[in-house]
Design an enzyme around this catalytic site. Structure first.
Site, PDB file in Angstrom:
ATOM      1  N   PHE A 142       9.248  -2.764   3.455  1.00 55.25           N
ATOM      2  CA  PHE A 142       9.731  -3.983   4.121  1.00 55.25           C
ATOM      3  C   PHE A 142      11.066  -4.478   3.568  1.00 55.25           C
ATOM      4  O   PHE A 142      11.765  -5.245   4.230  1.00 55.25           O
ATOM      5  CB  PHE A 142       8.679  -5.105   3.999  1.00 55.25           C
ATOM      6  CG  PHE A 142       8.691  -5.826   2.673  1.00 55.25           C
ATOM      7  CD1 PHE A 142       9.614  -6.850   2.450  1.00 55.25           C
ATOM      8  CD2 PHE A 142       7.823  -5.484   1.653  1.00 55.25           C
ATOM      9  CE1 PHE A 142       9.649  -7.521   1.230  1.00 55.25           C
ATOM     10  CE2 PHE A 142       7.851  -6.131   0.437  1.00 55.25           C
ATOM     11  CZ  PHE A 142       8.772  -7.155   0.222  1.00 55.25           C
ATOM     12  N   LYS A 167       8.671   5.551  11.047  1.00 60.67           N
ATOM     13  CA  LYS A 167       7.570   4.567  11.085  1.00 60.67           C
ATOM     14  C   LYS A 167       8.022   3.426  10.177  1.00 60.67           C
ATOM     15  O   LYS A 167       7.865   3.466   8.962  1.00 60.67           O
ATOM     16  CB  LYS A 167       6.279   5.223  10.570  1.00 60.67           C
ATOM     17  CG  LYS A 167       4.979   4.582  11.008  1.00 60.67           C
ATOM     18  CD  LYS A 167       4.776   3.164  10.559  1.00 60.67           C
ATOM     19  CE  LYS A 167       4.472   3.012   9.096  1.00 60.67           C
ATOM     20  NZ  LYS A 167       4.501   1.570   8.678  1.00 60.67           N
ATOM     21  N   GLU A 172       5.549  -2.462   9.195  1.00 70.24           N
ATOM     22  CA  GLU A 172       5.025  -3.326  10.267  1.00 70.24           C
ATOM     23  C   GLU A 172       5.439  -4.782  10.067  1.00 70.24           C
ATOM     24  O   GLU A 172       5.370  -5.593  10.987  1.00 70.24           O
ATOM     25  CB  GLU A 172       3.493  -3.204  10.347  1.00 70.24           C
ATOM     26  CG  GLU A 172       2.713  -3.619   9.100  1.00 70.24           C
ATOM     27  CD  GLU A 172       2.571  -2.496   8.061  1.00 70.24           C
ATOM     28  OE1 GLU A 172       3.521  -1.706   7.883  1.00 70.24           O
ATOM     29  OE2 GLU A 172       1.511  -2.446   7.404  1.00 70.24           O
ATOM     30  N   ARG A 173       5.913  -5.118   8.836  1.00 67.42           N
ATOM     31  CA  ARG A 173       6.297  -6.509   8.565  1.00 67.42           C
ATOM     32  C   ARG A 173       7.720  -6.815   9.018  1.00 67.42           C
ATOM     33  O   ARG A 173       8.079  -7.965   9.196  1.00 67.42           O
ATOM     34  CB  ARG A 173       6.163  -6.792   7.061  1.00 67.42           C
ATOM     35  CG  ARG A 173       4.704  -6.818   6.620  1.00 67.42           C
ATOM     36  CD  ARG A 173       4.585  -7.225   5.178  1.00 67.42           C
ATOM     37  NE  ARG A 173       4.477  -6.073   4.308  1.00 67.42           N
ATOM     38  CZ  ARG A 173       4.385  -6.129   2.995  1.00 67.42           C
ATOM     39  NH1 ARG A 173       4.426  -7.298   2.388  1.00 67.42           N
ATOM     40  NH2 ARG A 173       4.273  -5.051   2.274  1.00 67.42           N
ATOM     41  N   SER A 193       5.569   1.330  -2.262  1.00 60.62           N
ATOM     42  CA  SER A 193       4.978   1.077  -3.583  1.00 60.62           C
ATOM     43  C   SER A 193       4.435   2.375  -4.186  1.00 60.62           C
ATOM     44  O   SER A 193       4.136   3.328  -3.459  1.00 60.62           O
ATOM     45  CB  SER A 193       3.860   0.047  -3.438  1.00 60.62           C
ATOM     46  OG  SER A 193       2.897   0.549  -2.536  1.00 60.62           O
ATOM     47  N   CYS A 253      13.847  -2.644  -5.235  1.00 63.52           N
ATOM     48  CA  CYS A 253      13.325  -1.647  -6.176  1.00 63.52           C
ATOM     49  C   CYS A 253      14.281  -1.462  -7.346  1.00 63.52           C
ATOM     50  O   CYS A 253      13.943  -0.843  -8.342  1.00 63.52           O
ATOM     51  CB  CYS A 253      13.096  -0.325  -5.480  1.00 63.52           C
ATOM     52  SG  CYS A 253      14.624   0.472  -5.025  1.00 63.52           S
ATOM     53  N   GLU A 266       4.744  -4.449 -11.421  1.00 61.59           N
ATOM     54  CA  GLU A 266       5.881  -4.828 -10.575  1.00 61.59           C
ATOM     55  C   GLU A 266       5.548  -6.161  -9.894  1.00 61.59           C
ATOM     56  O   GLU A 266       4.569  -6.268  -9.159  1.00 61.59           O
ATOM     57  CB  GLU A 266       6.096  -3.742  -9.508  1.00 61.59           C
ATOM     58  CG  GLU A 266       7.294  -4.018  -8.624  1.00 61.59           C
ATOM     59  CD  GLU A 266       7.538  -2.924  -7.585  1.00 61.59           C
ATOM     60  OE1 GLU A 266       6.569  -2.300  -7.112  1.00 61.59           O
ATOM     61  OE2 GLU A 266       8.717  -2.699  -7.255  1.00 61.59           O
TER      62      GLU A 266
END
Ligand code: NAD
Length: 507
Positions: free
Chosen positions: A174, A198, A201-202, A251, A306, A407
């Site tokens: 995201f 893909k 979805e957020r 993640s 990240c 994290e």
């Protein structure tokens, strides 16, 4: 000048003719398959909210195997003709895309801010880095060339050619909704593969806008495809027998899952995972500068990067010197809606994520860290429902504390002391993740020693964020990366092609 492809005065954030900011009718999103926008088979949907206002702006279909299979079939159908298209012609849509992206630059940045929350400047940087990858991929006819050697034995010659492999897919996170898919797609298709994205979805909207532009750029039907979804769609990609390889960013637990499941079905995989990035500040560093840069590194994109600095390791007397400076710098941050020009830090992605980050702050306090700056109570009077948190600093942390181990992915800076350089190196080396790290020092000897001894494979010297530069490879080490070849740079052509060795003798 108005972009020729866009009607004058067209509102930004318009995707498929629908203004994503329209509260009246949040739209249910469609997939892009075989050159057309098509409805998903999904029965479940994820809600997309503007994180600054909590307004519902779209519904992402959580598609599964049927949607993925439809996209794979379209990509397979397109593959033979695309593979036979001369490389110089394959990059022509990328030339056009480059032009469209420059024309649409500010609107694209606006859509990123709308769905993600980061500031417009941060969104613009991410659009620029996406374009950098298009620029780089335009050079693929040069970069994809093979090698040759005459007379490997008397009268016998040998050469290698690089060939595409078929259908590839990217599964993305995201936090950089527009940029991360572009770490992969331009390189894969320029090498002659066909592709499926893909997105998270957020944050599906900026990628849809990107696909509108790619459609306009003239990619043939089926060469590029977009399928919305969550875990079910991901697992369908990992298991699909006709997908040759997968590029993943997200993640670490999901990266590990993607790596092992896709490899088990015979695919090439590169899976970039999570991070816990340490910044070492030596006593000989320019402390005010180190404080300024590491504050930006920690709180930029609200810590949802990240590459974000997560733990500042002050070595010896540097610890006391940098502590107050960090607080001073962090207090200068203006939190609010990223669309407002004076805001320097936006909200977190969702209400749930905000709760998770709050939980880490509570945990840190309970474990004995000292709360130097408390962002928990921050409220934006203009946007009382936004998912905001103010910058938070927890000092006197110890390596075994949860806040130093996990994290957090939010605007929380953890400050820790190391007695000397060796102890700092040992703390960094003991951590299971190894995405990025930085050292602040005026000593070339320490800088070299640090580069030599620590594992994270993106390293800054007097730099807060060792940023993803399209022309260089990008990806971490240890539990932050699963695979061999990294994203973009020279590794991209390696990942998206196979090398065929041809030995020839003529009588
Ligand atoms: P995430 O792992 O939750 O999701 C990433 C992708 O995986 C999404 O497309 C999602 O739909 C899918 N997914 C989520 N859970 C899944 C599951 N159980 N099974 C299969 N698929 C699943 O990551 P996120 O929260 O979207 O992004 C933040 C994470 O990404 C952070 O850990 C961050 O460090 C990492 N990240 C890493 C890099 C890098 O270059 N190493 C870059 C950006 C983000």
């Amino acid at each position: 000048m108005t972009a020729p492809h866009k009607p004058a005065g067209a509102p930004s954030a318009v995707i498929n003719g629908h203004d994503a900011r329209s509260a009246a009718e949040p739209r249910t999103l469609t997939n892009y398959i075989g050159g057309k926008w098509v409805a998903s088979d999904a029965k479940r949907f994820a809600e997309v909210h503007n994180p600054a206002t909590a307004q519902l702006i779209a519904r992402t279909p959580l598609g599964g195997a049927a949607d993925v299979d439809r996209a794979v079939k379209a990509a397979m159908k397109a593959y033979p003709a695309w593979r036979q298209t001369p490389p110089v012609n394959r990059v022509k849509p990328l030339f056009k895309l480059k032009y469209l992206l420059e024309e649409d630059f500010d609107d694209l940045a606006r859509v990123v801010t709308l769905e993600h929350g980061k500031t417009l400047d941060e969104s613009r940087s991410s659009v620029r880095r996406a374009i950098d990858n298009v620029d780089l991929a335009i050079g693929t006819p040069d970069r994809m060339q093979g090698t040759a050697l005459e007379d490997i034995a008397s009268g016998i010659d040998c050469h290698t050619v690089r060939q595409p492999l078929g259908v590839f897919a990217a599964i993305t996170p995201f936090n950089f909704p527009l940029m991360v898919p572009m770490w992969f797609l331009p390189h894969a298709v320029a090498c002659g593969n066909t592709f499926i994205v893909k997105p998270s979805e957020r944050v599906p909207l900026s990628q849809m806008r990107m696909f509108e532009l790619m459609h306009e750029a003239g990619f043939p039907e089926g060469v590029i495809n977009l399928v919305h979804g969550g875990k079910e769609a991901v697992d369908a990609i990992l298991d699909h027998p006709e997908i040759a390889g997968v590029s993943f960013v997200g993640s670490s637990p999901v990266a590990r899952h993607v790596y092992s499941r896709a490899a088990a079905s015979g695919k090439r995989v590169q899976a970039l995972g999570g991070a816990k990035n340490f910044v070492v500040v030596m006593p000989d560093a320019d402390i005010p500068r180190a404080a300024q840069v590491s504050t930006e590194s920690c709180f930029g994109c609200a810590g949802e990067r990240c590459l974000a600095n997560s733990v500042v390791l002050g070595v010896g007397e540097a610890y006391d010197k940098i502590r107050d400076k960090l607080v001073e710098e962090a207090k200068g941050i203006k939190v609010g809606d990223g669309l407002e020009s004076d805001v320097t830090m936006g909200p977190l992605i969702t209400r749930q994520h905000r709760e998770k980050v709050l939980g880490y702050i509570e945990k840190g306090i309970a474990e004995g860290a000292k709360l130097l700056l408390d962002g928990r109570g921050f409220k934006d009077p203009k946007h009382p429902d936004g998912y905001f948190l103010g910058p938070t600093i927890l000092a006197d942390a110890k390596p075994e504390m949860v806040i130093a181990q996990e994290e957090i992915f939010g605007p929380v800076l953890v400050l820790m002391k190391a007695k000397d350089f060796d102890e700092a190196v040992s703390i960094v080396r003991r951590h299971e993740l190894g995405n990025a790290t930085s050292i602040f020092t005026s000593s070339g000897k320490y800088a070299r020693e640090y580069r030599y001894r620590v594992e994270p494979s993106m390293l800054g010297v007097n730099i807060g964020v060792a940023a993803p530069m399209a022309f260089f490879p990008f990806g971490g080490a240890k539990g932050s990366f699963f695979g061999d070849l990294k994203a973009h740079g020279r590794d991209a052509v390696e990942f998206y092609t196979d090398k065929k060795v041809v030995i020839t003798r003529w009588f």
